[in-house]
Enzyme design. Structure first.
Site, PDB file in Angstrom:
ATOM      1  CB  SER A  63      -0.866   0.013   1.257  1.00  0.00           C
ATOM      2  OG  SER A  63      -1.479   1.268   1.426  1.00  0.00           O
ATOM      3  CE1 TYR A 107      -3.825  -1.846   5.804  1.00  0.00           C
ATOM      4  CE2 TYR A 107      -3.050   0.274   4.994  1.00  0.00           C
ATOM      5  CZ  TYR A 107      -3.607  -0.973   4.757  1.00  0.00           C
ATOM      6  OH  TYR A 107      -3.951  -1.324   3.469  1.00  0.00           O
TER       7      TYR A 107
HETATM    8  N1  LIG Z   1      -8.909  -0.692   0.021  1.00  0.00           N
HETATM    9  C1  LIG Z   1      -7.815   0.088   0.030  1.00  0.00           C
HETATM   10  O1  LIG Z   1      -7.868   1.336   0.107  1.00  0.00           O
HETATM   11  C2  LIG Z   1      -6.452  -0.538  -0.114  1.00  0.00           C
HETATM   12  C3  LIG Z   1      -5.378   0.265  -0.469  1.00  0.00           C
HETATM   13  C4  LIG Z   1      -4.120  -0.308  -0.568  1.00  0.00           C
HETATM   14  C5  LIG Z   1      -3.963  -1.647  -0.310  1.00  0.00           C
HETATM   15  N2  LIG Z   1      -5.039  -2.419   0.041  1.00  0.00           N
HETATM   16  C6  LIG Z   1      -4.800  -3.822   0.358  1.00  0.00           C
HETATM   17  O2  LIG Z   1      -5.430  -4.662  -0.602  1.00  0.00           O
HETATM   18  C7  LIG Z   1      -5.775  -5.902   0.021  1.00  0.00           C
HETATM   19  C8  LIG Z   1      -7.234  -6.219  -0.283  1.00  0.00           C
HETATM   20  O3  LIG Z   1      -8.049  -5.205   0.296  1.00  0.00           O
HETATM   21  P1  LIG Z   1      -9.559  -4.909  -0.134  1.00  0.00           P
HETATM   22  O4  LIG Z   1      -9.638  -3.487  -0.534  1.00  0.00           O
HETATM   23  O5  LIG Z   1     -10.033  -5.950  -1.077  1.00  0.00           O
HETATM   24  O6  LIG Z   1     -10.271  -5.052   1.290  1.00  0.00           O
HETATM   25  P2  LIG Z   1     -11.584  -5.817   1.770  1.00  0.00           P
HETATM   26  O7  LIG Z   1     -12.620  -5.834   0.710  1.00  0.00           O
HETATM   27  O8  LIG Z   1     -11.907  -5.232   3.106  1.00  0.00           O
HETATM   28  O9  LIG Z   1     -11.071  -7.316   1.930  1.00  0.00           O
HETATM   29  C9  LIG Z   1     -10.217  -7.712   2.931  1.00  0.00           C
HETATM   30  C10 LIG Z   1     -10.581  -9.154   3.258  1.00  0.00           C
HETATM   31  O10 LIG Z   1      -9.639  -9.656   4.212  1.00  0.00           O
HETATM   32  C11 LIG Z   1     -10.321 -10.618   4.946  1.00  0.00           C
HETATM   33  N3  LIG Z   1      -9.672 -10.908   6.218  1.00  0.00           N
HETATM   34  C12 LIG Z   1      -9.320 -10.045   7.198  1.00  0.00           C
HETATM   35  N4  LIG Z   1      -8.768 -10.724   8.205  1.00  0.00           N
HETATM   36  C13 LIG Z   1      -8.770 -12.033   7.846  1.00  0.00           C
HETATM   37  C14 LIG Z   1      -8.345 -13.212   8.480  1.00  0.00           C
HETATM   38  N5  LIG Z   1      -7.817 -13.214   9.702  1.00  0.00           N
HETATM   39  N6  LIG Z   1      -8.506 -14.387   7.820  1.00  0.00           N
HETATM   40  C15 LIG Z   1      -9.061 -14.422   6.596  1.00  0.00           C
HETATM   41  N7  LIG Z   1      -9.500 -13.336   5.955  1.00  0.00           N
HETATM   42  C16 LIG Z   1      -9.349 -12.157   6.582  1.00  0.00           C
HETATM   43  C17 LIG Z   1     -11.712 -10.062   5.183  1.00  0.00           C
HETATM   44  O11 LIG Z   1     -12.521 -11.156   5.383  1.00  0.00           O
HETATM   45  P3  LIG Z   1     -13.900 -11.186   6.191  1.00  0.00           P
HETATM   46  O12 LIG Z   1     -14.941 -11.050   5.124  1.00  0.00           O
HETATM   47  O13 LIG Z   1     -13.903 -12.506   6.860  1.00  0.00           O
HETATM   48  O14 LIG Z   1     -13.870 -10.034   7.172  1.00  0.00           O
HETATM   49  C18 LIG Z   1     -11.972  -9.306   3.885  1.00  0.00           C
HETATM   50  O15 LIG Z   1     -12.783 -10.047   2.997  1.00  0.00           O
HETATM   51  C19 LIG Z   1      -5.454  -5.735   1.515  1.00  0.00           C
HETATM   52  O16 LIG Z   1      -4.166  -6.270   1.776  1.00  0.00           O
HETATM   53  C20 LIG Z   1      -5.402  -4.238   1.687  1.00  0.00           C
HETATM   54  O17 LIG Z   1      -4.579  -3.863   2.788  1.00  0.00           O
HETATM   55  C21 LIG Z   1      -6.290  -1.897   0.115  1.00  0.00           C
END
Ligand SMILES: NC(=O)c1ccc[n+]([C@@H]2O[C@H](COP(=O)([O-])OP(=O)(O)OC[C@H]3O[C@@H](n4cnc5c(N)ncnc54)[C@H](OP(=O)(O)O)[C@@H]3O)[C@@H](O)[C@H]2O)c1
Length: 250
Positions: free
Chosen positions: A143, A156
């Site tokens: 990120s 984070y």
């Molecule tokens: N969104 C942003 O602004 C952004 C920016 C930069 C990087 N990223 C990175 O991109 C990646 C994907 O993010 P996203 O935007 O797709 O977020 P998201 O839709 O919130 O998805 C994150 C997923 O992680 C799962 N999770 C969290 N803890 C877990 C655990 N202990 N075991 C299994 N699953 C778990 C959650 O599952 P549950 O459904 O079970 O809660 C959720 O479905 C992450 O690494 C995030 O840090 C995101």
């Protein structure tokens, strides 16, 4: 080698992730997709989305990233059942509550455990498996928050900074093995993880991140910033003096 990679199963760890699902839909046509998530019994709409995108089969398996002792048995079982893993997408992650984490060590550790320690465990397990099979792709999400850590989200951000370092070193260790490790560094992504926050400049959507991931995988790239012009911002961020940097919003 290339054919096996592009044909092998797609494994999404964090199978409910918005970005992970967008990547899965784009890679789905003709491939087996495995969604690994907590509460794997309630993934009906996610399974349907990936099936509608053209997957030859979609499976859901129980996966809790925080339970690191389960990683090796689970990943080894999946690889054995499906004749290897083609593309593994580490899509799990939590933003956490920065305010709470500043005074609650258990919460700070929980964020870092999911966003760094669990990622290290999965990556190490996958690297061993994919090295042995001699092909495969790993997608890991860093990120902008980890490029230069900000006061406003340092818990984070520190996990992402550690992950950038680990992924860079592991990517180099995998160089020449037939295994591609792609480190994705998105800026602000408008989606579930950032609900209620004002979009930062140069933000993107989960679909735009997924498009960039698929393009980068196809090129054999090891790094991609989303959007691409963030690479310039990453450079400039390193030049800002600390007294100004500490006032940067999240
Ligand atoms: N969104 C942003 O602004 C952004 C920016 C930069 C990087 N990223 C990175 O991109 C990646 C994907 O993010 P996203 O935007 O797709 O977020 P998201 O839709 O919130 O998805 C994150 C997923 O992680 C799962 N999770 C969290 N803890 C877990 C655990 N202990 N075991 C299994 N699953 C778990 C959650 O599952 P549950 O459904 O079970 O809660 C959720 O479905 C992450 O690494 C995030 O840090 C995101």
């Amino acid at each position: 080698m290339g054919t096996q990679t592009s044909d092998g199963p797609v494994l999404v760890l964090g199978g409910r992730s918005e970005i992970g699902l967008e990547v899965a839909r784009r890679l789905a046509p003709g491939r087996v997709v495995i969604l690994a998530a907590r509460r794997a019994g309630i993934l009906d709409s996610e399974i349907e989305q990936v099936r509608a995108a053209g997957a030859s089969a979609v499976h859901a398996v129980e996966f809790d990233a925080d339970d690191t002792a389960t990683h090796a048995p689970l990943l080894e079982k999946l690889a054995a059942e499906h004749g290897g893993i083609g593309t593994a997408v580490l899509a799990f992650g939590v933003l956490g509550d920065q305010d709470r984490a500043e005074s609650d060590p258990a919460h700070a550790v929980a964020v870092v455990h999911t966003d760094y320690v669990a990622q290290v465990s999965v990556l190490t397990t996958l690297a061993t498996l994919l090295r042995a099979q001699g092909f495969g792709q790993i997608v890991v999400f860093g990120s902008i928050a980890g490029v230069r850590v900000r006061r406003a989200n340092y818990v984070y951000g520190s996990a992402k900074a550690g992950l950038h370092g680990f992924a860079a070193g592991l990517g180099d260790a995998l160089h020449g093995t037939g295994v591609q490790l792609l480190l994705v560094r998105p800026g602000f992504v408008i989606g579930r993880m950032t609900t209620g926050m004002d979009p930062a400049p140069m933000s993107s959507t989960p679909g735009q991140v997924a498009d960039a991931v698929v393009r980068a995988l196809g090129k054999g790239a090891t790094r991609v910033a989303v959007p691409g012009r963030l690479n310039v911002a990453f450079f400039v961020m390193g030049l800002i003096p600390q007294f100004m940097w500490r006032r940067m919003p999240r």
